[in-house]
Design a protein around this motif. Structure first.
Motif, PDB file in Angstrom:
ATOM      1  N   ASN A  72       0.799  -1.229   0.000  1.00  0.00           N
ATOM      2  CA  ASN A  72       0.000   0.000   0.000  1.00  0.00           C
ATOM      3  C   ASN A  72       0.834   1.283   0.000  1.00  0.00           C
ATOM      4  OD1 ASN A  72      -2.618   0.879  -0.334  1.00  0.00           O
ATOM      5  ND2 ASN A  72      -2.887   1.314   1.840  1.00  0.00           N
ATOM      6  N   VAL A  73       2.041   1.234  -0.587  1.00  0.00           N
ATOM      7  CA  VAL A  73       2.862   2.446  -0.758  1.00  0.00           C
ATOM      8  C   VAL A  73       3.448   2.447  -2.167  1.00  0.00           C
ATOM      9  CG1 VAL A  73       3.461   2.676   1.687  1.00  0.00           C
ATOM     10  CG2 VAL A  73       4.958   1.381   0.175  1.00  0.00           C
ATOM     11  N   LEU A  74       3.608   3.642  -2.716  1.00  0.00           N
ATOM     12  CA  LEU A  74       4.154   3.800  -4.064  1.00  0.00           C
ATOM     13  C   LEU A  74       5.104   4.988  -4.093  1.00  0.00           C
ATOM     14  CD1 LEU A  74       0.826   3.530  -6.119  1.00  0.00           C
ATOM     15  CD2 LEU A  74       2.510   1.718  -5.784  1.00  0.00           C
ATOM     16  N   TRP A  75       6.002   4.995  -5.097  1.00  0.00           N
ATOM     17  CA  TRP A  75       6.792   6.192  -5.350  1.00  0.00           C
ATOM     18  C   TRP A  75       5.830   7.254  -5.875  1.00  0.00           C
ATOM     19  CZ3 TRP A  75      11.152   6.132  -3.060  1.00  0.00           C
ATOM     20  CH2 TRP A  75      11.956   5.003  -3.011  1.00  0.00           C
ATOM     21  N   ALA A  76       6.028   8.497  -5.485  1.00  0.00           N
ATOM     22  CA  ALA A  76       5.141   9.584  -5.902  1.00  0.00           C
ATOM     23  C   ALA A  76       5.388   9.988  -7.351  1.00  0.00           C
ATOM     24  CB  ALA A  76       5.316  10.792  -4.982  1.00  0.00           C
ATOM     25  N   ASP A  77       6.563   9.695  -7.886  1.00  0.00           N
ATOM     26  CA  ASP A  77       6.906  10.070  -9.247  1.00  0.00           C
ATOM     27  C   ASP A  77       7.397   8.836  -9.991  1.00  0.00           C
ATOM     28  OD1 ASP A  77       7.482  11.514 -11.530  1.00  0.00           O
ATOM     29  OD2 ASP A  77       9.074  12.715 -10.647  1.00  0.00           O
ATOM     30  N   ASP A  78       7.321   8.865 -11.292  1.00  0.00           N
ATOM     31  CA  ASP A  78       7.860   7.791 -12.108  1.00  0.00           C
ATOM     32  C   ASP A  78       9.335   7.611 -11.756  1.00  0.00           C
ATOM     33  OD1 ASP A  78       9.501   7.522 -14.979  1.00  0.00           O
ATOM     34  OD2 ASP A  78       7.883   6.074 -14.678  1.00  0.00           O
ATOM     35  N   PRO A  79       9.775   6.426 -11.337  1.00  0.00           N
ATOM     36  CA  PRO A  79      11.153   6.241 -10.890  1.00  0.00           C
ATOM     37  C   PRO A  79      12.212   6.603 -11.936  1.00  0.00           C
ATOM     38  CG  PRO A  79       9.822   4.414 -10.137  1.00  0.00           C
ATOM     39  CD  PRO A  79       8.963   5.218 -11.076  1.00  0.00           C
ATOM     40  N   VAL A  80      11.982   6.309 -13.204  1.00  0.00           N
ATOM     41  CA  VAL A  80      12.960   6.643 -14.243  1.00  0.00           C
ATOM     42  C   VAL A  80      13.099   8.156 -14.355  1.00  0.00           C
ATOM     43  CG1 VAL A  80      13.449   6.529 -16.723  1.00  0.00           C
ATOM     44  CG2 VAL A  80      12.624   4.490 -15.525  1.00  0.00           C
ATOM     45  N   ARG A  81      11.978   8.856 -14.441  1.00  0.00           N
ATOM     46  CA  ARG A  81      11.997  10.314 -14.549  1.00  0.00           C
ATOM     47  C   ARG A  81      12.629  10.943 -13.309  1.00  0.00           C
ATOM     48  NH1 ARG A  81      10.017  15.251 -14.003  1.00  0.00           N
ATOM     49  NH2 ARG A  81       8.812  14.983 -12.130  1.00  0.00           N
ATOM     50  N   ALA A  82      12.263  10.446 -12.141  1.00  0.00           N
ATOM     51  CA  ALA A  82      12.789  10.998 -10.890  1.00  0.00           C
ATOM     52  C   ALA A  82      14.290  10.765 -10.759  1.00  0.00           C
ATOM     53  CB  ALA A  82      12.051  10.390  -9.694  1.00  0.00           C
ATOM     54  N   MET A  83      14.755   9.548 -11.051  1.00  0.00           N
ATOM     55  CA  MET A  83      16.195   9.255 -10.961  1.00  0.00           C
ATOM     56  C   MET A  83      16.980  10.110 -11.936  1.00  0.00           C
ATOM     57  SD  MET A  83      17.242   6.772  -8.855  1.00  0.00           S
ATOM     58  CE  MET A  83      18.642   6.061  -9.665  1.00  0.00           C
ATOM     59  N   THR A  84      16.479  10.243 -13.163  1.00  0.00           N
ATOM     60  CA  THR A  84      17.166  11.034 -14.171  1.00  0.00           C
ATOM     61  C   THR A  84      17.238  12.496 -13.740  1.00  0.00           C
ATOM     62  OG1 THR A  84      16.402   9.511 -15.897  1.00  0.00           O
ATOM     63  CG2 THR A  84      17.197  11.663 -16.624  1.00  0.00           C
ATOM     64  N   GLY A  85      16.137  13.040 -13.284  1.00  0.00           N
ATOM     65  CA  GLY A  85      16.115  14.438 -12.835  1.00  0.00           C
ATOM     66  C   GLY A  85      17.004  14.678 -11.631  1.00  0.00           C
ATOM     67  N   ASP A  86      16.951  13.778 -10.652  1.00  0.00           N
ATOM     68  CA  ASP A  86      17.786  13.926  -9.451  1.00  0.00           C
ATOM     69  C   ASP A  86      19.266  13.862  -9.797  1.00  0.00           C
ATOM     70  OD1 ASP A  86      15.452  14.062  -7.977  1.00  0.00           O
ATOM     71  OD2 ASP A  86      15.643  12.050  -7.114  1.00  0.00           O
ATOM     72  N   LEU A  87      19.632  12.925 -10.664  1.00  0.00           N
ATOM     73  CA  LEU A  87      21.030  12.779 -11.047  1.00  0.00           C
ATOM     74  C   LEU A  87      21.509  14.015 -11.820  1.00  0.00           C
ATOM     75  CD1 LEU A  87      23.489  10.962 -10.922  1.00  0.00           C
ATOM     76  CD2 LEU A  87      22.647   9.787 -12.969  1.00  0.00           C
ATOM     77  N   ALA A  88      20.707  14.532 -12.733  1.00  0.00           N
ATOM     78  CA  ALA A  88      21.081  15.737 -13.485  1.00  0.00           C
ATOM     79  C   ALA A  88      21.265  16.928 -12.538  1.00  0.00           C
ATOM     80  CB  ALA A  88      20.026  16.054 -14.544  1.00  0.00           C
ATOM     81  N   ARG A  89      20.355  17.084 -11.609  1.00  0.00           N
ATOM     82  CA  ARG A  89      20.433  18.190 -10.640  1.00  0.00           C
ATOM     83  C   ARG A  89      21.705  18.090  -9.803  1.00  0.00           C
ATOM     84  NH1 ARG A  89      15.591  17.788 -10.132  1.00  0.00           N
ATOM     85  NH2 ARG A  89      15.466  16.310  -8.433  1.00  0.00           N
ATOM     86  N   HIS A  90      21.993  16.909  -9.295  1.00  0.00           N
ATOM     87  CA  HIS A  90      23.201  16.719  -8.477  1.00  0.00           C
ATOM     88  C   HIS A  90      24.471  16.940  -9.291  1.00  0.00           C
ATOM     89  CE1 HIS A  90      21.486  15.595  -4.683  1.00  0.00           C
ATOM     90  NE2 HIS A  90      20.837  14.563  -5.181  1.00  0.00           N
ATOM     91  N   LEU A  91      24.513  16.417 -10.521  1.00  0.00           N
ATOM     92  CA  LEU A  91      25.704  16.616 -11.351  1.00  0.00           C
ATOM     93  C   LEU A  91      25.947  18.105 -11.598  1.00  0.00           C
ATOM     94  CD1 LEU A  91      25.450  13.727 -13.976  1.00  0.00           C
ATOM     95  CD2 LEU A  91      27.300  14.102 -12.330  1.00  0.00           C
ATOM     96  N   GLY A  92      24.888  18.848 -11.854  1.00  0.00           N
ATOM     97  CA  GLY A  92      25.029  20.290 -12.060  1.00  0.00           C
ATOM     98  C   GLY A  92      25.534  21.002 -10.818  1.00  0.00           C
ATOM     99  N   ARG A  93      24.992  20.660  -9.663  1.00  0.00           N
ATOM    100  CA  ARG A  93      25.424  21.279  -8.403  1.00  0.00           C
ATOM    101  C   ARG A  93      26.874  20.952  -8.078  1.00  0.00           C
ATOM    102  NH1 ARG A  93      20.391  19.372  -4.735  1.00  0.00           N
ATOM    103  NH2 ARG A  93      18.822  20.752  -5.620  1.00  0.00           N
ATOM    104  N   ILE A  94      27.247  19.716  -8.297  1.00  0.00           N
ATOM    105  CA  ILE A  94      28.582  19.259  -7.922  1.00  0.00           C
ATOM    106  C   ILE A  94      29.654  19.825  -8.840  1.00  0.00           C
ATOM    107  CG2 ILE A  94      30.058  17.195  -7.799  1.00  0.00           C
ATOM    108  CD1 ILE A  94      27.469  15.691  -6.862  1.00  0.00           C
ATOM    109  N   THR A  95      29.362  19.890 -10.147  1.00  0.00           N
ATOM    110  CA  THR A  95      30.383  20.292 -11.120  1.00  0.00           C
ATOM    111  C   THR A  95      30.330  21.760 -11.522  1.00  0.00           C
ATOM    112  OG1 THR A  95      28.991  19.765 -13.035  1.00  0.00           O
ATOM    113  CG2 THR A  95      30.381  17.975 -12.136  1.00  0.00           C
TER     114      THR A  95
END
Length: 186
Positions: A72-95
């Motif tokens: 009875n629990v789900l991810w709130a966002d599509d996991p592929v879209r969320a992972m891709t967006g999170d990774l892009a955001r972190h890469l931008g912040r870090i570099t």
């Protein structure tokens, strides 16, 4: 009397399952100094996930090794879209580079493209969240491409549960971005 049976059935349905709880992945803060990239612009291809991890269900490995969806629990966002967006955001912040998920939103092509293929992404019975796979960096110019494997873990807070799993997932994605910045985008 006429409404008693439908009301009782509605209450029973709500008690048996109802609407699943939705969980987002909290933003894990970037720690440490900026890691400059060799590229000013980086395109990130859509992250590939194993079938179980690409579903809306939050999976855990059971004591017998079987992957089990949390009830009875789900991810709130599509996991592929969320992972891709999170990774892009972190890469931008870090570099400090301009990083965006494909399709690339600018007229000029990105100087490098990053592709990430996740092999495993789940909560383990020993209280850790595991993220494994490979990454590839393909420069637009004639520079040599880079590839690497990763096996990252983050502890799941005591007591576990979906919120703790989501927080651990956020930390492993941040750590993956730091690894790609340090080893793949230099």
């Amino acid at each position: 009397m006429r409404y008693a049976l439908p009301l009782a059935l509605a209450m029973l349905t709500a008690a048996c399952g109802g609407t699943p709880a939705l969980y987002t992945v909290p933003d894990a803060p970037v720690v440490g100094p900026r890691i400059p990239a060799a590229y000013a612009t980086v395109a990130l291809r859509e992250v590939t996930l194993p079938t179980y991890a690409a579903s809306a269900e939050i999976h855990e490995r059971g004591p017998d090794g079987a992957l089990e969806p949390a009830r009875n629990v789900l991810w709130a966002d599509d996991p592929v879209r969320a992972m891709t967006g999170d990774l892009a955001r972190h890469l931008g912040r870090i570099t400090g580079a301009t990083v965006a998920a494909e399709p690339w939103p600018f007229f000029e092509r990105a100087q490098a493209t990053v592709e990430v293929r996740i092999a495993d992404m789940l909560a383990e019975p020993d209280g850790r969240f595991r993220l494994t796979g490979q990454y590839f960096v393909a420069p637009e110019s004639g520079a040599r491409g880079r590839a690497g494997q990763f096996a990252l873990e983050a502890p799941i807070a005591e007591g576990g549960g979906p919120a703790a799993i989501a927080a651990a997932r956020g930390r492993t994605v941040r750590d993956l971005a730091m690894l790609i910045a340090r080893e793949g985008l230099r």
